[in-house]
Design a protein around this motif. Sequence first.
Motif: not given
Ligand SMILES: Cc1ncc(COP(=O)(O)O)c(C=O)c1O
Length: 947
Positions: A562, A672, A596-597, A670, A594, A696-697
Amino acid sequence: MRHIGPRDHEIQEMLNILGVSTLDELINQTVPENIRLKQPLKLEDGLTERQYFRKILALASKNKVYNTYIGMGYYDTITPAVILRNVLENPVWYTSYTPYQAEISQGRLEALLNFQTMVCELTGMELANAGLLDEATAAAEAMIMMHNSRSRAKAKAGANIVWVDEKVWPQTLDVLMTRANPLGIELKVADWKNFKLDENTFGIIVQYPNSDGQIVDYSSLVKTAHENEIFVSVAADLLSLSILTPPGEWDADIVFGNSQRFGIPMGYGGPHAAFFASKDVFKRTMPGRIIGISKDAFGKRALRMALQTREQHIKREKATSNICTSQALLANMAGFYSVYHGPEGITQIATRIHCIAALLEKEISALGYTQLNTVYFDTIRFALPRYVKREDIEWLSLELEMNFRYFENGEVGLSIDETTNLDDINWIVEVFAKAANKPHGTVTEYPNVCTILPEFLRTSDFMQQEVFNKYRSETEMLRYIKKLEHKDISLTHSMIPLGSCTMKLNAATEMLPLSWIEFNGIHPFVPKNQARGYHEMMEELRRDLAEITGFADVSLQPNSGAAGEYAGLMVIRQYHISRGDDHRDVALIPSSAHGTNPASAVMAGMKVVVTPCDERGNIDVEALRQKAEEFKDTLSCFMVTYPSTHGVYESSITELCEIIHSHGGQVYMDGANMNAQVGLTNPSRIGADVCHLNLHKTFAIPHGGGGPGVGPICVAAHLVEFLPSHPVMNNGHVGITAVSAGPWGSASVLPITYGYIKMLGADGLKRASEIAILNANYIANALKDNYGVLYTGENGRVAHEMILESRHLKAASGISETDISKRLMDYGFHAPTLSFPVHGTLMVEPTESESKQELDRFIEAMNGIYDEIQLVASGQMDKEDNPLKNAPHTSDVVTADEWNHSYSRQTAVFPLTWLKENKYWPPVARVDDAFGDRNLVCTCEPIESYK
Ligand SMILES: Cc1ncc(COP(=O)(O)O)c(C=O)c1O
């Protein structure tokens, strides 16, 4: 390197089952031709573990670990070995996931509750969260929370000024500037005595002790602020609060800072957990995770993450913070440090630090220097006598492998820490003496003189709860850590099939350097020639990540996905501003994104416009075209996840990017789901301008139970000039102000990703993506008949993850996706991702690290659950009293004298035979979420409750 799960003959078996003869054939059916890379990645060949070990050892030896007295928010500390070995180096703690599934997370939930309790106790506040990304971003969260909590009158009047004392850390100030600007918050920086607290002011931020090391009495400032309906946030040194009057006792509203001093290595800037505490009134607006106490189905105490409706998953563009992954592992460690030392140990450490500073003041003053802080905790600051040259102090100290702090006005500072010993004291004195050409004596005894004026000293008790007063011997501490560890599911038990989270192997060889002092013992502001190994490693890593993404350059600064989103959007924003397009502020975001976007877009001052997906789960191209057209004058960017969060490679992606570009927008990808791209395609190839990577993924940094995260951003050439800079260190970029406290973010975990890339090499990375796709398709194929796979690509294939249907099962039986998740615990598995991105479904991502035998076990468990659902649907099992609704089953329940269920004990806990050999026992039954939110308790119970 043994990163890939399935063996060659198993890969062939799996391909046969899928009806293809080669991996290439499967990939050709899965990844659209128009986005495939034509050339292999230009990376070196993979190294063996042994070769890599030599390489990283050679880099480590280029880092020089000096005694560092720079302070400025980072201090040397002693990580108790029992915590280092059993938490930081222990895969149960570092490979577990964020504790959304409370029943299998009671251990780490308790560790985080300890952290919250310790923070509340030391700060004197009512409520604390389970940690934030770093001190500087915590300051920004405080500013935004104060802004959002303005009184109605203030909000109506548009009060938008926050006053910040000029003596906060420079990195804190820089991040505050970054974050204030897009939100229309006016940041005024001044000496706190000159704040003009009028009706336009909503908050103030001060630091205690301040950046000079001076302890200031802010009580009158707080009083005036409150009289004017102005909130007060205080950045504090957590350790100092064991001996200083805590801000809660002088009525501060918010207290935040870094918990690094609690046993977390400096790590060249991170990762460390920030702490964030407030008055109870902020509980619904507090950012980050809050652990609360609730009860399970039988009334037993059970912990869980409380008030989750505050989070961006639910609130999306209405969210007031985008925090998702944070710093759970580091918060756990800081919590354990406070458990191990207890109130008396922490007070002793703090007192000793102060007394050493006081002794040094006396010794150095006797040489003719003038110490300028009148009241201080650990930091003394000297004006030099006329006859002393600052350069002499610098070279003399470097000669003795010490780093001091040099103020711009010529003063020299020293911040003492837990590790400072008698030798160190004498070396420090020697430097000042030699620079002044004066003789000096030898200090032979630890000092015991406190110079802090009584009115600043803490008189209240703290950390009286049982947990902080029980574990003093190493044996007891070890057993406590193990007791908690045994309550949780991590990758050491079974695959964690969480879609969108990529819970892959975090290889031991990648993790080893984390414990080496050459990586973790370095302060982020030391001269760069002491961190040559780091810089060589980071340069190479940036180059490799640029190659993998197809972009021109990389910033390593953001410390979560995020945070990467935010940084990337701010870079886009600055790009538009630089072209005179200040008005471009609309972010188009698909409904499947997600949470956070949209939350990050709002934090970056953008207006979110949601675009729909069609019935196949793809972004509706025509709808996007229309929106792009409608907002063509104000379009800033489009945020897209690829492959989509629906687990599909949309072949329209290049067209989508073209539409955005033709309307003057930028494309943010993004990252992810990069685990489905590396070596096969890349963000640049699909047409994006910026992406973040979740190291971290995709890149093997462990999840740590909810962090650390690392979210570097990669950008095309036209955006390089806007990458985030740093106010203290030249981090190679000159663009926007900082987004994190550390110049290079969470530098000490970067060797993990570096090792991952070096050991897999170009071929191995591509193979990892291919096997991730194979494993996902293997599961999808095995479960499609019973569950149904919601979305597939044009050839019926899924990408590296899939959404499993369960809504038809619920309609037929009343068994919900939550019941399935809880029942999986009885089978020894962590649940898939629940209800994201489609409500009522389960998203599964196996990753390339899982072997065929583990995939088969998971499939067997899922099919076993399906059979149970059928028994409920057909009436052979009771609609309410069945093993799914009652899941998970604890040992208490099945060993009780009474058993009144319509199914057997055997069915409850050993539904498959292999469970008898390796059984995970959930420590609590299903947790009551509503009770926990209605009766919010976020700290350990007081000592009386144990009597
Ligand atoms: C598609 C997607 N975007 C953004 C994020 C956000 O990443 P973070 O948890 O490292 O902030 C995630 C987290 O699971 C996600 O799955």
